[in-house]
Each structure stands twice: as structure tokens, then as C-alpha cells.
Design a protein around this motif. Structure first.
Motif, PDB file in Angstrom:
ATOM      1  N   TRP A  66       0.846  -1.203   0.000  1.00 53.79           N
ATOM      2  CA  TRP A  66       0.000   0.000   0.000  1.00 53.79           C
ATOM      3  C   TRP A  66       0.876   1.245   0.000  1.00 53.79           C
ATOM      4  N   ILE A  67       1.931   1.219   0.805  1.00 58.97           N
ATOM      5  CA  ILE A  67       2.843   2.362   0.883  1.00 58.97           C
ATOM      6  C   ILE A  67       3.614   2.492  -0.430  1.00 58.97           C
ATOM      7  N   ALA A  68       4.134   1.384  -0.920  1.00 60.53           N
ATOM      8  CA  ALA A  68       4.944   1.410  -2.147  1.00 60.53           C
ATOM      9  C   ALA A  68       4.149   1.937  -3.340  1.00 60.53           C
ATOM     10  N   HIS A  69       2.868   1.607  -3.397  1.00 62.27           N
ATOM     11  CA  HIS A  69       2.024   2.042  -4.524  1.00 62.27           C
ATOM     12  C   HIS A  69       1.277   3.340  -4.234  1.00 62.27           C
ATOM     13  N   GLN A  70       1.536   3.928  -3.084  1.00 56.59           N
ATOM     14  CA  GLN A  70       0.878   5.169  -2.685  1.00 56.59           C
ATOM     15  C   GLN A  70      -0.641   5.084  -2.894  1.00 56.59           C
ATOM     16  N   VAL A  71      -1.200   4.008  -2.362  1.00 56.03           N
ATOM     17  CA  VAL A  71      -2.631   3.763  -2.548  1.00 56.03           C
ATOM     18  C   VAL A  71      -3.472   4.831  -1.852  1.00 56.03           C
ATOM     19  N   ALA A  72      -3.152   5.115  -0.613  1.00 53.43           N
ATOM     20  CA  ALA A  72      -4.005   6.018   0.173  1.00 53.43           C
ATOM     21  C   ALA A  72      -3.924   7.448  -0.325  1.00 53.43           C
ATOM     22  N   GLN A  73      -5.086   8.041  -0.480  1.00 54.69           N
ATOM     23  CA  GLN A  73      -5.146   9.475  -0.735  1.00 54.69           C
ATOM     24  C   GLN A  73      -5.760  10.103   0.516  1.00 54.69           C
ATOM     25  N   CYS A  74      -7.072  10.051   0.653  1.00 52.16           N
ATOM     26  CA  CYS A  74      -7.639  10.580   1.893  1.00 52.16           C
ATOM     27  C   CYS A  74      -7.404   9.590   3.034  1.00 52.16           C
ATOM     28  N   GLY A  75      -7.357   8.291   2.701  1.00 50.48           N
ATOM     29  CA  GLY A  75      -7.035   7.255   3.672  1.00 50.48           C
ATOM     30  C   GLY A  75      -8.201   6.708   4.466  1.00 50.48           C
ATOM     31  N   TYR A  76      -9.370   7.310   4.350  1.00 46.07           N
ATOM     32  CA  TYR A  76     -10.479   6.917   5.211  1.00 46.07           C
ATOM     33  C   TYR A  76     -10.861   5.443   5.062  1.00 46.07           C
TER      34      TYR A  76
ATOM     35  N   MET B 197      -7.957  -4.882   5.188  1.00 48.80           N
ATOM     36  CA  MET B 197      -8.505  -6.069   5.877  1.00 48.80           C
ATOM     37  C   MET B 197      -9.211  -6.987   4.876  1.00 48.80           C
ATOM     38  N   LEU B 198      -9.956  -6.412   3.934  1.00 47.68           N
ATOM     39  CA  LEU B 198     -10.624  -7.227   2.917  1.00 47.68           C
ATOM     40  C   LEU B 198      -9.599  -7.881   2.006  1.00 47.68           C
ATOM     41  N   ALA B 199      -8.559  -7.135   1.624  1.00 45.26           N
ATOM     42  CA  ALA B 199      -7.516  -7.692   0.769  1.00 45.26           C
ATOM     43  C   ALA B 199      -6.778  -8.837   1.462  1.00 45.26           C
ATOM     44  N   ALA B 200      -6.539  -8.725   2.762  1.00 48.58           N
ATOM     45  CA  ALA B 200      -5.882  -9.805   3.512  1.00 48.58           C
ATOM     46  C   ALA B 200      -6.738 -11.062   3.496  1.00 48.58           C
ATOM     47  N   SER B 201      -8.026 -10.892   3.644  1.00 50.47           N
ATOM     48  CA  SER B 201      -8.940 -12.037   3.586  1.00 50.47           C
ATOM     49  C   SER B 201      -8.917 -12.660   2.193  1.00 50.47           C
TER      50      SER B 201
ATOM     51  N   TYR C 262      -8.608   2.510  -7.194  1.00 46.05           N
ATOM     52  CA  TYR C 262      -8.763   1.084  -7.495  1.00 46.05           C
ATOM     53  C   TYR C 262      -7.603   0.470  -8.270  1.00 46.05           C
ATOM     54  N   PRO C 263      -7.043   1.151  -9.296  1.00 50.44           N
ATOM     55  CA  PRO C 263      -5.888   0.546  -9.979  1.00 50.44           C
ATOM     56  C   PRO C 263      -4.679   0.370  -9.047  1.00 50.44           C
ATOM     57  N   ARG C 264      -4.482   1.296  -8.137  1.00 55.23           N
ATOM     58  CA  ARG C 264      -3.389   1.175  -7.170  1.00 55.23           C
ATOM     59  C   ARG C 264      -3.668   0.056  -6.177  1.00 55.23           C
ATOM     60  N   ILE C 265      -4.922  -0.074  -5.768  1.00 52.87           N
ATOM     61  CA  ILE C 265      -5.302  -1.158  -4.857  1.00 52.87           C
ATOM     62  C   ILE C 265      -5.003  -2.498  -5.518  1.00 52.87           C
ATOM     63  N   ARG C 266      -5.421  -2.659  -6.764  1.00 55.63           N
ATOM     64  CA  ARG C 266      -5.175  -3.906  -7.496  1.00 55.63           C
ATOM     65  C   ARG C 266      -3.676  -4.190  -7.592  1.00 55.63           C
ATOM     66  N   ALA C 267      -2.890  -3.180  -7.948  1.00 56.70           N
ATOM     67  CA  ALA C 267      -1.437  -3.350  -8.081  1.00 56.70           C
ATOM     68  C   ALA C 267      -0.805  -3.728  -6.738  1.00 56.70           C
ATOM     69  N   ALA C 268      -1.260  -3.113  -5.660  1.00 54.41           N
ATOM     70  CA  ALA C 268      -0.717  -3.423  -4.337  1.00 54.41           C
ATOM     71  C   ALA C 268      -1.047  -4.858  -3.936  1.00 54.41           C
ATOM     72  N   ILE C 269      -2.244  -5.310  -4.226  1.00 52.08           N
ATOM     73  CA  ILE C 269      -2.629  -6.686  -3.902  1.00 52.08           C
ATOM     74  C   ILE C 269      -1.781  -7.669  -4.723  1.00 52.08           C
ATOM     75  N   LYS C 270      -1.566  -7.368  -5.996  1.00 46.37           N
ATOM     76  CA  LYS C 270      -0.730  -8.229  -6.844  1.00 46.37           C
ATOM     77  C   LYS C 270       0.693  -8.301  -6.281  1.00 46.37           C
ATOM     78  N   ASP C 271       1.252  -7.158  -5.887  1.00 47.26           N
ATOM     79  CA  ASP C 271       2.602  -7.157  -5.329  1.00 47.26           C
ATOM     80  C   ASP C 271       2.678  -7.937  -4.016  1.00 47.26           C
ATOM     81  N   ALA C 272       1.689  -7.760  -3.160  1.00 51.80           N
ATOM     82  CA  ALA C 272       1.672  -8.503  -1.897  1.00 51.80           C
ATOM     83  C   ALA C 272       1.582 -10.002  -2.176  1.00 51.80           C
ATOM     84  N   ALA C 273       0.760 -10.395  -3.148  1.00 51.02           N
ATOM     85  CA  ALA C 273       0.636 -11.815  -3.508  1.00 51.02           C
ATOM     86  C   ALA C 273       1.986 -12.359  -3.985  1.00 51.02           C
ATOM     87  N   LEU C 274       2.707 -11.588  -4.783  1.00 51.99           N
ATOM     88  CA  LEU C 274       4.037 -11.998  -5.245  1.00 51.99           C
ATOM     89  C   LEU C 274       4.998 -12.172  -4.073  1.00 51.99           C
TER      90      LEU C 274
END
Length: 152
Positions: A87-97, A104-108, A135-147
Motif C-alpha cells: 500500500w505504501i509502495a504504490h501510494q494507494v491512500a489518498q484521503c485514507g479513510y 482487511m478485505l484484501a488480507a482475507s 482502485y488501480p493502485r489497490i489492485r497493483a498493491a494486492i498483486k505485489d503482496a501476492a508476489l
């Protein structure tokens, strides 16, 4: 009633029909669990109960069986740690809310599907809204975490 949250047992005196969200936030001080809509449409309140992602605004306190885990769990899973780093590497959070619920959903998702496709990620993460549209950053972060976890 007794609740185990992030490995710690708590005794709370609340009504049986109080949503877990409010027990976590108001009674136990877990502000990382966010209130977004209260009707299970946004996912900002997502936590895990025994490893399953749930929207805490729709779970009655009396119905909780098992350990509740939030993003601030003192002993996070490998998936949670890998996701936070991605999440940090892909700068996913903007407002962060929405981000604690998203992670948590991605971990599941990664616990059930170690090497998710783009379509599987989109389908699973469709349950949580991001007003900033990352959403594109979220997807990329999940792919990287999976790798990183050896799943992809």
C-alpha cells in the motif's frame, strides 16, 4: 459480554444488538475501524472475525464468536504486513479513510486466493468503496503482496 480483539480479552457491558463497529470504536477505542455508511455498502468498517472479513456495522455484538482482528493487531499476519508495505509502495491512500477496511478485505482475499487474477481482485474488492478512486493502485498493491507471499 466477552470479546477478544487483537488478542486481548475485553469485558463489555453493551446491548446485545449494538453493532460491533460501535463496540470497537466507542467502547474499546479502536478508531482505526471507520464508520462510513452503517448499511454495509462501503466497507470502511471491515474487520476480520476468525480470519473472515466482515462489515462490523452489520454484526451484532452478541453474535460475535471468535477473535476480532483490526488493522492494528499487534501480531499481524504475513498477508497484512505484505499488504501494508505494498500500500505504501504504490501510494494507494489518498484521503485514507477507507484504507483500513480495504486492507482487511484484501488480507482475507489473499488468505483464500493466494494468486488472485485481476478479475478476482476486482470482484472481491468491489465490496469496499474508495471515494478517491484508487482502485488501480489497490489492485497493483494486492498483486505485489501476492508476489511477495509467493502466491503469484
Amino acid at each position: 459480554m466477552k470479546l477478544v480483539v487483537n488478542g486481548k480479552a475485553h469485558e463489555v457491558d453493551v446491548e446485545d444488538d449494538m453493532p460491533l463497529l460501535w463496540v470497537l470504536r466507542d467502547e474499546l477505542g479502536h478508531r482505526e475501524v471507520k464508520y462510513g455508511c452503517g448499511i454495509a455498502q462501503c466497507g470502511a468498517c471491515t474487520v476480520e472475525i476468525d480470519g473472515e472479513a466482515v462489515k462490523s456495522c452489520q454484526v451484532w455484538a452478541a453474535d460475535v464468536e471468535g477473535e476480532v482482528k483490526t488493522i492494528t493487531a499487534p501480531d499481524p499476519s504475513e498477508a497484512l504486513t505484505a499488504l501494508q508495505e505494498a500500500w505504501i509502495a504504490h501510494q494507494v491512500a489518498q484521503c485514507g479513510y477507507c484504507q483500513s477496511g480495504q486492507i482487511m478485505l484484501a488480507a482475507s482475499l489473499l488468505s483464500e486466493t493466494p494468486a488472485p487474477s485481476d478479475d478476482e481482485i476486482d470482484e472481491a474488492m468491489n465490496a469496499n468503496l474508495c471515494r478517491c478512486g484508487t482502485y488501480p493502485r489497490i489492485r497493483a498493491a494486492i498483486k505485489d503482496a501476492a508476489l511477495k507471499l509467493g502466491g503469484a
